[in-house]
Write a protein that holds these residues in place. Structure first.
Motif, short mmCIF file in Angstrom:
data_model
loop_
_atom_site.label_atom_id
_atom_site.label_comp_id
_atom_site.label_asym_id
_atom_site.label_seq_id
_atom_site.Cartn_x
_atom_site.Cartn_y
_atom_site.Cartn_z
N ALA A 1 20.45 8.27 3.84
CA ALA A 1 21.18 7.10 3.33
C ALA A 1 20.19 6.06 2.81
CB ALA A 1 22.08 6.52 4.41
N ALA A 2 19.11 5.82 3.54
CA ALA A 2 18.10 4.84 3.12
C ALA A 2 17.46 5.24 1.79
CB ALA A 2 17.02 4.70 4.20
N PHE A 3 17.25 6.52 1.61
CA PHE A 3 16.66 7.03 0.36
C PHE A 3 17.53 6.64 -0.84
CE2 PHE A 3 16.38 10.53 -2.77
CZ PHE A 3 15.03 10.43 -3.11
N PHE A 4 18.82 6.92 -0.76
CA PHE A 4 19.71 6.63 -1.88
C PHE A 4 19.99 5.14 -2.02
CE2 PHE A 4 20.68 11.20 -1.43
CZ PHE A 4 20.35 11.58 -2.72
N GLU A 5 20.05 4.42 -0.90
CA GLU A 5 20.27 2.97 -0.96
C GLU A 5 19.09 2.26 -1.60
OE1 GLU A 5 21.19 1.96 3.09
OE2 GLU A 5 23.20 2.86 2.94
N ALA A 6 17.91 2.88 -1.55
CA ALA A 6 16.72 2.30 -2.18
C ALA A 6 16.71 2.55 -3.70
CB ALA A 6 15.45 2.88 -1.55
N ASP B 1 10.13 3.53 7.44
CA ASP B 1 8.87 3.19 8.09
C ASP B 1 8.03 2.21 7.26
OD1 ASP B 1 9.57 4.89 10.15
OD2 ASP B 1 8.32 6.55 9.43
N GLY B 2 8.55 1.81 6.09
CA GLY B 2 7.84 0.86 5.25
C GLY B 2 6.72 1.47 4.43
N GLU B 3 6.70 2.79 4.33
CA GLU B 3 5.67 3.47 3.55
C GLU B 3 6.11 3.57 2.09
OE1 GLU B 3 4.42 7.20 5.32
OE2 GLU B 3 4.95 6.45 7.30
N GLU B 4 5.14 3.71 1.21
CA GLU B 4 5.41 3.81 -0.21
C GLU B 4 5.51 5.29 -0.62
OE1 GLU B 4 3.18 2.53 -4.30
OE2 GLU B 4 3.16 1.11 -2.62
N LEU B 5 6.54 5.61 -1.39
CA LEU B 5 6.71 6.97 -1.90
C LEU B 5 5.80 7.16 -3.11
CD1 LEU B 5 10.57 7.45 -1.67
CD2 LEU B 5 8.84 8.21 -0.09
N PRO B 6 5.46 8.42 -3.45
CA PRO B 6 4.58 8.65 -4.59
C PRO B 6 5.23 8.35 -5.94
CG PRO B 6 5.18 10.72 -3.53
CD PRO B 6 5.74 9.63 -2.69
N ILE B 7 6.55 8.17 -5.96
CA ILE B 7 7.25 7.79 -7.19
C ILE B 7 8.21 6.63 -6.86
CG2 ILE B 7 7.16 10.10 -8.20
CD1 ILE B 7 10.18 10.36 -7.49
N GLY B 8 8.52 5.85 -7.88
CA GLY B 8 9.49 4.77 -7.69
C GLY B 8 10.89 5.27 -7.94
N PRO B 9 11.89 4.47 -7.59
CA PRO B 9 13.27 4.88 -7.82
C PRO B 9 13.54 5.11 -9.31
CG PRO B 9 13.18 2.88 -6.50
CD PRO B 9 11.80 3.16 -6.97
N ALA B 10 14.29 6.17 -9.59
CA ALA B 10 14.72 6.51 -10.96
C ALA B 10 13.56 6.60 -11.94
CB ALA B 10 15.75 5.51 -11.45
N THR B 11 12.45 7.16 -11.51
CA THR B 11 11.30 7.32 -12.41
C THR B 11 11.23 8.72 -12.98
OG1 THR B 11 9.86 7.85 -10.54
CG2 THR B 11 9.89 5.56 -11.29
N SER B 12 12.10 9.59 -12.53
CA SER B 12 12.06 10.97 -13.01
C SER B 12 12.71 11.08 -14.36
CB SER B 12 12.79 11.88 -12.03
OG SER B 12 12.19 11.80 -10.77
#
Length: 181
Positions: free
Chosen positions: A134-139, A170-181
């Motif tokens: 849920a957190a993934f999609f809410e972001a 956990d407050g970590e940064e993903l290797p891509i931003g939202p909707a960057t694909s």
């Protein structure tokens, strides 16, 4: 004789600049809202933006190309499960969006799908994994972002969403931003 600058020109200049700044800020806000809504059109925010834009008379689709809101509602409204979706993807050799589009249109056209809703169920995920997903999609991340991360991490959909969502929690940064694909 000294000349003094005209106050009417200064006032006009300030008014013009403030108007231009206001218009630019409004455009940026609307563009940002549109990008967020496009990233996750099924979210409550995406639905609200889509409704507001349509009410304003703008012909804009908040769904991926080739996939309509009616198809989305028909598929999920018929109570097909995510397990059913995965089975249809496998059966038809299509991606997630194309499968939901095709199945939704078949339902709208009164056609019969290869099996009844709920035939293929997936086991219930633990609460912590559900929260992470849920957190993934809410972001603001999308199913296209899941595909990109799948390739990057060599993982499957559920594992990818849970891992990425946990990183967000956990407050970590993903290797891509939202909707960057």
């Amino acid at each position: 004789m000294t000349s003094t600058p005209s106050t009417s020109r200064t006032a006009r200049s300030k008014t013009f600049r403030l108007t231009a700044i206001g218009v630019a800020a409004t455009g940026l806000c609307l563009g940002g809202a549109g990008m967020v809504a496009t990233a996750n059109p099924a979210s409550a925010f995406g639905q609200a933006v889509g409704t507001a834009v349509h009410a304003a008379g703008v012909d804009w689709s908040d769904m991926p190309a080739g996939y309509t809101q009616a198809q989305y509602e028909a598929f999920w409204g018929a109570e097909y499960s995510t397990g059913d979706l995965a089975e249809l993807q496998e059966l038809w050799s299509l991606g997630e969006t194309e499968t939901k589009s095709r199945a939704g249109q078949m339902i709208l056209d009164g056609e019969t799908l290869p099996f009844e809703p709920g035939t293929h169920t997936t086991p219930e995920l633990p609460a912590d994994e559900q929260a992470a997903i849920a957190a993934f999609f809410e972001a603001g991340y999308s199913s296209e972002d899941v595909e990109t991360l799948n390739e990057l991490w060599d993982t499957e959909h559920v594992e990818t969403k849970a891992r990425a969502g946990q990183m967000i929690l956990d407050g970590e940064e993903l290797p891509i931003g939202p909707a960057t694909s």
